[in-house]
Design a protein around this motif. Structure first.
Motif, short mmCIF file in Angstrom:
data_model
loop_
_atom_site.label_atom_id
_atom_site.label_comp_id
_atom_site.label_asym_id
_atom_site.label_seq_id
_atom_site.Cartn_x
_atom_site.Cartn_y
_atom_site.Cartn_z
N ILE A 260 0.81 13.83 -3.83
CA ILE A 260 0.14 12.81 -4.65
C ILE A 260 0.01 11.48 -3.92
O ILE A 260 -0.54 10.52 -4.46
N GLY A 261 0.50 11.42 -2.68
CA GLY A 261 0.41 10.18 -1.92
C GLY A 261 1.22 9.05 -2.53
O GLY A 261 0.79 7.89 -2.57
N ALA A 262 2.41 9.38 -3.04
CA ALA A 262 3.25 8.38 -3.69
C ALA A 262 3.60 7.24 -2.74
O ALA A 262 3.81 7.45 -1.54
N GLU A 263 3.65 6.04 -3.29
CA GLU A 263 3.96 4.85 -2.50
C GLU A 263 5.44 4.52 -2.57
O GLU A 263 6.00 4.40 -3.66
N PRO A 264 6.10 4.35 -1.42
CA PRO A 264 7.51 3.94 -1.45
C PRO A 264 7.64 2.45 -1.73
O PRO A 264 6.82 1.64 -1.28
N VAL A 265 8.65 2.09 -2.49
CA VAL A 265 8.96 0.69 -2.77
C VAL A 265 10.47 0.52 -2.63
O VAL A 265 11.22 1.48 -2.70
N SER A 266 10.90 -0.71 -2.41
CA SER A 266 12.33 -0.97 -2.32
C SER A 266 12.85 -1.40 -3.69
O SER A 266 12.15 -2.03 -4.47
N LEU A 267 14.11 -1.03 -3.95
CA LEU A 267 14.76 -1.34 -5.23
C LEU A 267 15.98 -2.21 -4.98
O LEU A 267 16.48 -2.32 -3.85
N ASP A 268 16.50 -2.81 -6.05
CA ASP A 268 17.63 -3.73 -5.92
C ASP A 268 18.86 -3.09 -5.30
O ASP A 268 19.65 -3.76 -4.63
#
Length: 397
Positions: A260-268
């Protein structure tokens, strides 16, 4: 942006997403159970009361939760109660049943049928050909009746009453009935679903119905589709969250994320979460603060494996049972701050475990309790899985 060019989504934004997408903020509430189920992807259904209470917490008019949910489940069949992720019973939008079955049910179904045949063989019970005959006859009887209990089906197919010893000689030895085990297997295989309960909406005794027809989908494509739906509702989520919620292997989770081409993001927490590629823009918190009383096993409380961003670790011993099932919870602006229960006299009791909330929260919590009363009316609700705080509050006077 965080290091490496990834967008950072902090706990405050995650709580904002939860408020809006899970239809909990006042301005986000839904008009019908179908909207709630579509927003959450799946409603936990192993405790029958959870479905109606979870819908009621999110409807603009909570008093409609029980009749409208029954309409959707048993008349219009726009919602379907069936086995899904982690071999658990959920309520899904009808349009998702094929996706759920192909993405999570097939592997479990094969394992369940093999286990049944193995246990029957060990007990000297009839063989697979005999079971296939009983299965065919049972499905035909169910199709004729429309909906039926196991007892009613056994009147048409007496072989369903056959019993065999399970785990002979073990400390957990027991007597199993063919009807109980076979109907469970047929449920996981997507051939039958739960129908209308024998009693009220709180009853755990269900009739069975033939499952609605659905196309057979490719497993990998179905997993990608289910993941896309879930990330829209619950993103960002980590690989561990996704593996836990779906019950898939980590390789399957990663394959679906790639598909699905998921986008990575950073979390706390310093970990990596994922959102869909269309969901990278910031989400603002609702303008008005909100409170909610969510039921035991509510899909919001149980959606993620890592919960520190909405549930303080020190509150968990009082709000979960020993198997990790969450009890009824009190929420304030995207955080769990306490729990609630219904007493024997029908009144609600609750306790705020976070001393930091103020008068505004107390007023909103009292209003949230009124919403629950609108759903419950004269019914008595006892969670299937009891937690320490729920037990204490339900016994209070």
């Amino acid at each position: 942006m965080s290091g490496g060019g990834r967008r950072h989504i902090d706990a405050a934004e995650r709580r904002a997403r939860l408020a809006v997408r899970h239809r909990l903020a006042g301005t986000a509430r839904a008009a019908a159970p179908e909207e709630v189920a579509a927003a959450l992807v799946a409603l936990h259904g192993s405790d029958p009361a959870t479905v109606h209470l979870a819908v009621g917490a999110r409807l603009a008019e909570p008093v409609k939760a029980v009749p409208e949910t029954e309409r959707a489940l048993y008349e219009d069949r726009t919602l379907v109660r069936m086995h899904g992720m982690r071999h658990t019973v959920f309520v899904f939008p009808a349009a998702l049943t094929a996706v759920v079955h192909a993405s999570t049910g097939l592997t479990v179904a094969a394992r369940e049928r093999a286990a049944l045949l193995k246990h029957m063989a060990k007990a000297g019970a009839p063989d697979a050909a005999w079971l296939a005959e009983v299965e065919t006859s049972t499905l035909a009887a169910l199709a004729r009746r429309g909906q039926a209990t196991a007892t009613e089906l056994a009147a048409d197919e007496p072989r369903l009453r056959e019993q065999f010893v399970y785990a002979a000689g073990k400390s957990y030895e027991g007597i199993h009935t063919v009807s109980t085990r076979l109907l469970k297997v047929l449920g996981v295989e997507g051939k039958v679903v739960r129908g209308r309960p024998l009693g009220s909406w709180t009853s755990s005794q269900f009739r069975w119905a033939v499952a609605p027809e659905h196309p057979e989908l490719d497993e990998a494509e179905a997993q990608a589709e289910l993941l896309r739906h879930w990330l829209r509702a619950c993103g960002p989520a980590t690989e561990a969250d996704l593996k836990w919620w779906t019950g898939w292997r980590v390789t399957e989770v990663r394959r679906a994320l790639t598909a699905i081409g998921a986008e990575p993001v950073s979390l706390d927490e310093g970990t990596t979460g994922y959102v869909t590629r269309e969901d990278t823009e910031p989400v603002a918190a609702p303008e008005e603060p909100w409170a909610a009383f969510l039921p035991a096993l509510d899909p919001t409380a149980m959606a993620w494996q890592h919960r520190d961003w909405y549930l303080a670790p020190e509150l968990r011993p009082q709000l979960f049972d020993r198997s990790g099932n969450v009890g009824p919870t009190v929420w304030w602006n995207g955080r769990v701050i306490g729990g609630w229960a219904q007493r024997a006299d029908g009144e609600l009791a609750w306790r705020v475990l976070d001393p930091g909330v103020g008068r505004e929260a107390e007023t909103a919590i009292a209003e949230a309790a009124e919403r629950v009363r609108g759903v419950v009316a004269e019914a008595r609700v006892t969670p299937r899985f009891r937690t320490p705080l729920e037990k204490e509050l339900s016994a209070s006077t």
